[in-house]
Design a protein around this motif. Structure first.
Motif, PDB file in Angstrom:
ATOM      1  N   GLY A 140      10.582 -51.548 -14.811  1.00 37.33           N
ATOM      2  CA  GLY A 140      10.854 -52.223 -13.549  1.00 37.33           C
ATOM      3  C   GLY A 140      12.329 -52.476 -13.327  1.00 37.33           C
ATOM      4  O   GLY A 140      12.869 -52.227 -12.230  1.00 37.33           O
ATOM      5  N   TRP A 141      13.010 -52.979 -14.353  1.00 34.83           N
ATOM      6  CA  TRP A 141      14.441 -53.236 -14.223  1.00 34.83           C
ATOM      7  C   TRP A 141      15.216 -51.952 -14.001  1.00 34.83           C
ATOM      8  O   TRP A 141      16.175 -51.928 -13.219  1.00 34.83           O
ATOM      9  N   LEU A 168      14.859 -50.883 -10.342  1.00 37.49           N
ATOM     10  CA  LEU A 168      15.674 -51.732  -9.471  1.00 37.49           C
ATOM     11  C   LEU A 168      17.155 -51.389  -9.584  1.00 37.49           C
ATOM     12  O   LEU A 168      17.879 -51.326  -8.577  1.00 37.49           O
ATOM     13  N   LEU A 169      17.618 -51.149 -10.806  1.00 30.09           N
ATOM     14  CA  LEU A 169      19.026 -50.807 -10.998  1.00 30.09           C
ATOM     15  C   LEU A 169      19.356 -49.426 -10.450  1.00 30.09           C
ATOM     16  O   LEU A 169      20.456 -49.203  -9.926  1.00 30.09           O
ATOM     17  N   LEU A 199      17.994 -48.125  -7.858  1.00 31.26           N
ATOM     18  CA  LEU A 199      18.134 -48.356  -6.418  1.00 31.26           C
ATOM     19  C   LEU A 199      19.471 -49.020  -6.104  1.00 31.26           C
ATOM     20  O   LEU A 199      20.196 -48.595  -5.193  1.00 31.26           O
ATOM     21  N   ALA A 200      19.792 -50.065  -6.848  1.00 29.70           N
ATOM     22  CA  ALA A 200      21.001 -50.842  -6.571  1.00 29.70           C
ATOM     23  C   ALA A 200      22.274 -50.026  -6.794  1.00 29.70           C
ATOM     24  O   ALA A 200      23.263 -50.193  -6.073  1.00 29.70           O
TER      25      ALA A 200
END
Length: 210
Positions: free
Chosen positions: A2-3, A6-7, A9-10
């Protein structure tokens, strides 16, 4: 996982937009660095990150000992490995999708007084969303199957930094073929799901452009 998603994407979306929309000194070098994990042996990438991010690594040795984070042989190291492995597959499809957005639409929106960030949010991101989603699925799949970088940064510590792919490797080494087969089927199922989702995106895109 999950992390890392998200990273990706970021970090990946701004990088993709920057490479697609802006000309700046060092752009070719940045593009090459982003693409590097696709063409370089993963174990070498992992070793380079180990040299950079270890407590005595090139990036952290300048900090006081008490301030140096424990990045390697930890869950944080696994997240870094997953992000580095998957980032090229996040950036490249997204970059292509941003590049295909009609420049005239952006210019019209800007001429009508829209701020640049609103143009990105309201025009570019929606039009590029399928390329972004495809890149995200490819990046997540690559991160899930990563072994070489994860082995170097995570250390393959059982019960702590053992990823699904490393667990297959460990069970094979331990002659535990039933467990290895079961985990392999899980990975195959996840990969098949990602493949069919990508095919759905391609068919949808084809129908739009007919």
């Amino acid at each position: 996982m999950g992390w890392s998603v998200l990273l990706q994407l970021a970090i990946g979306l701004p990088l993709a937009w920057l490479l697609a929309r802006r000309a700046f000194p060092g752009k070719s070098l940045l593009d090459a660095l982003v693409t590097l994990p696709l063409v370089f042996p993963p174990i070498v990438i992992g070793y380079a990150l180990l040299l950079l991010l270890g407590r005595e690594g090139w990036l952290l040795r300048w900090l006081p000992p008490d301030w140096r984070p424990d990045l390697v042989f930890s869950e944080t190291g696994l997240v870094i490995a997953a992000v580095v492995a998957g980032l090229p597959l996040m950036v490249k499809p997204s970059q292509a999708a941003f590049a295909e957005v009609d420049e005239a639409l952006r210019e019209v929106a800007l001429s009508l007084g829209a701020r640049p960030w609103r143009v990105i949010l309201r025009i570019e991101l929606p039009l590029a969303r399928r390329g972004i989603l495809a890149g995200l699925m490819l990046a997540a799949g690559r991160a899930m199957g990563e072994v070489g970088i994860s082995l170097m940064l995570g250390g393959n510590i059982s019960g702590r930094t053992e990823t699904l792919s490393l667990a297959v490797y460990n069970h094979v080494l331990g002659a535990e073929t039933d467990c290895a087969n079961a985990l392999s089927l899980v990975l195959v199922g996840l990969a098949a799901l990602a493949f069919f989702q990508l095919r759905r995106l391609e068919r949808h895109e084809y129908r739009i452009h007919r």
